[in-house]
Design a protein around this motif. Structure first.
Motif, short mmCIF file in Angstrom:
data_model
loop_
_atom_site.label_atom_id
_atom_site.label_comp_id
_atom_site.label_asym_id
_atom_site.label_seq_id
_atom_site.Cartn_x
_atom_site.Cartn_y
_atom_site.Cartn_z
N ARG A 204 0.78 -1.11 -0.01
CA ARG A 204 -0.20 -0.04 -0.04
C ARG A 204 0.88 1.22 0.03
N GLU A 205 0.37 2.30 -0.47
CA GLU A 205 0.86 3.59 -0.52
C GLU A 205 -0.18 4.56 0.09
N GLY A 206 -0.31 4.90 1.54
CA GLY A 206 -1.39 5.60 1.86
C GLY A 206 -2.80 4.99 1.57
N ASP A 207 -3.74 5.53 1.11
CA ASP A 207 -4.97 4.89 0.86
C ASP A 207 -5.13 4.11 -0.21
N LYS A 208 -4.00 3.65 -0.99
CA LYS A 208 -4.29 3.03 -2.21
C LYS A 208 -3.40 1.77 -2.15
N ALA A 209 -4.17 0.64 -2.88
CA ALA A 209 -3.17 -0.53 -2.76
C ALA A 209 -2.45 -0.63 -4.18
N THR A 210 -1.20 -0.84 -4.10
CA THR A 210 -0.27 -0.53 -5.30
C THR A 210 0.17 -1.94 -5.74
N ARG A 211 0.22 -3.02 -5.16
CA ARG A 211 0.61 -4.32 -5.82
C ARG A 211 -0.08 -5.43 -4.88
N PHE A 212 -0.55 -6.29 -5.49
CA PHE A 212 -1.25 -7.51 -4.85
C PHE A 212 -0.41 -8.82 -5.34
N VAL A 213 0.15 -9.53 -4.35
CA VAL A 213 1.09 -10.85 -4.62
C VAL A 213 0.04 -12.02 -4.26
N PHE A 214 -0.12 -12.83 -5.12
CA PHE A 214 -0.91 -14.23 -5.05
C PHE A 214 0.08 -15.32 -5.06
N THR A 215 0.00 -16.01 -3.86
CA THR A 215 0.95 -16.95 -3.88
C THR A 215 0.23 -18.57 -3.58
#
Length: 529
Positions: A204-215
């Motif tokens: 996250r950066e502040g109120d925003k999700a910037t990357r999702f990692v799915f394992t």
């Protein structure tokens, strides 16, 4: 699904821990996919990834990887098949009682067992919370839920519904743990806990999700076969930035949404190592109306707009070969499609529009503001609304202003009824004509519209759901579409095509985005297989 971008208050506890710094597409062997969907959290929408709230393509594309459902639609978009369930089916001829038996040994990703009580809890929770985002409407026909032992659940429906298996395949019916989700309250933030094919971490950066990692989830038991160990989903602010990331090999694939110019350039002048693929799509775009707003309360105003708008010119100018005109809420590739708006209004006709307004005693020019979202459906949306404005103004019957807003602001205002006229897109929750009708016209609908037609709502929609053979329901959908063309609570504009672009060492790309714009990340693999 509207389908359908999101938004959480910047709470300190949600900002950590962050993942390692960004790397290229080869980092850790993960397959990296780009998207222009934005994942933001605001005070108005603090729980963007809670299945009881999420009703947007971007959010569902996170949930489908992480939260398991009893049924799922296979990659060929056929009829739903069991997923968390071992088997499911109607136990009566009237399609009013639907029974599912869970697979043996199901657990959540944390190892705790899944029982029929978890299924009951999850779906009753959606109905209890009844979010204003429209999600609960998909399950509102459930009367009671009965459990039989630890592995069997029976849904008793208020009225027959042959589409119910499709509804159980959507993330709104995702199976959740009582330990992680409260029964009567949405879960704020971006964290998701389920039993799906992947576990997830978010940066996250502040109120925003910037990357999702799915394992890959080692505890997963279900119908899906994974062809990879790890996938990253990276949001980009615009298609051009995403495109540059693909060219520089920072990502392996870009999905929704490519711009018209990107599609044209990649098709006509292919870049080394990059392939663009057209995949079947069922997206539609339309204008919606707050039928209680003074500007459009008179039906003749909405009818006059339907008589003036030139869909062919709009598509040619803005979208070219990536879209085609639409004269119905139901797109041409779905059973039940007809062309009621063309049948009722024909080619654009200024004289007819003027007569409609004059006969209704409406003074011209009618002042309108067309509202659209600036960051949800692609760069061409602004151009599309300027083109619509020019068409309406050219008729000399309308005085039009265009106004754009970010999705987080736009969607909240639209649901609240602030806009008389607004533009939205719809990506179906499931490929059935019912899902192009009920979300706009049934009770607790996605639009939160004040428009009510009791014949449609109380008679025709229930009648259409009684037909197990969906082609047999076509005459009912034909009636509904004629009513929509007469009352114009929504004005369909066009239906779109879907494209993905990917590095040529990635396989499974043609299966990774289905007709409902659902990302099936488990289909992706590396190499030539």
């Amino acid at each position: 699904m509207n389908r359908k971008t999101l938004v959480l208050p910047a709470v300190a506890g949600l900002l950590a821990p962050l993942l390692a710094a960004c790397g290229g597409a080869e980092e850790g062997g993960a397959i990296v996919v780009g998207t222009t969907d934005q994942f933001i959290a605001t005070a108005d929408a603090p729980a963007p990834l809670d299945p009881a709230f999420a009703y947007d393509t971007g959010a569902w594309n996170i949930l489908r990887q992480t939260v398991q459902t009893l049924m799922h639609v296979p990659r060929d978009s056929g009829e739903p098949v069991p997923e968390a369930a071992q088997n499911c089916g109607f136990s009566d001829k009237a399609s009013e009682s639907y029974r599912c038996k869970l697979r043996s040994g199901l657990t959540f990703a944390d190892g705790s067992p899944i029982t029929a009580e978890d299924v009951k809890f999850s779906i009753e929770r959606v109905l209890k919370i009844k979010s204003d985002n429209g999600t609960a409407a998909l399950l509102s026909n459930i009367d009671t839920i009965e459990t039989k032992g630890a592995d069997e659940v029976v849904f008793h429906l208020k009225t027959p519904d042959a589409t119910f298996p499709y509804k159980l395949s959507t993330p709104v019916a995702g199976i959740l743990s009582k330990d992680k989700y409260e029964a009567g309250k949405l879960r704020d933030g971006f964290d998701v806990d389920g039993s799906g094919p992947y576990t997830m971490k978010v940066e996250r950066e502040g109120d925003k999700a910037t990357r999702f990692v799915f394992t890959k989830n080692p505890a997963y038991k279900g119908d899906i076969t994974l062809r990879n160990e790890k996938v990253e989903l990276r949001p980009y602010t615009d298609a051009n930035t995403m495109g540059r990331a693909l060219e520089s090999d920072d990502i392996d694939m870009m999905a929704r949404s490519l711009s018209r110019q990107q599609i044209k350039d990649l098709t006509e002048t292919p870049k080394d190592g990059i392939e663009v693929i057209e995949v079947p799509g069922l997206e539609i775009r339309y204008l919606g109306f707050n039928t209680k707003a003074p500007a459009v309360q008179e039906k003749a105003v909405r009818q006059a707009m339907a008589a003036v708008v030139d869909r062919g010119a709009l598509v040619n100018r803005v979208y070219g070969t990536t879209a085609e005109p639409l004269y119905s809420l139901i797109p041409s590739s779905i059973t039940g499609h007809t062309t009621p708006f063309f049948d009722a209004y024909g080619e654009p006709d200024q004289a007819r529009a003027a007569k409609l307004l004059k006969d209704a005693g409406v003074k011209t020019p009618v002042k309108l503001t067309l509202n659209y979202t600036t960051d949800h459906y692609g760069a061409e949306t602004a151009e599309e609304f300027e083109a619509l404005k020019k068409q309406l103004v050219a008729s000399e019957l309308f005085d039009v202003t265009v106004q754009g807003a970010e999705w987080s602001t736009f969607r909240t205002a639209q649901k609240r009824g602030d806009y008389a006229v607004y533009g939205l897109g719809w990506f179906p929750d499931y490929p059935d004509p019912d899902n192009y009708i009920a979300p706009f016209l049934d009770s607790d609908n996605f639009l939160n519209t004040p428009y009510v037609n009791k014949v449609v709502r109380d008679q025709l929609i229930p009648r259409s759901r009684r037909q197990a053979d969906r082609t047999a329901a076509s005459p009912v959908f034909n009636q509904i579409q004629k009513i929509v063309a007469e009352d114009v609570p929504v004005l369909p504009l066009w239906q779109g095509k879907q494209y993905v672009a990917a590095r040529d060492d990635l396989n499974g790309v043609e299966y990774a985005l289905n007709t409902s714009s659902d990302l099936l990340l488990w289909e992706l693999g590396r190499g030539t297989a």
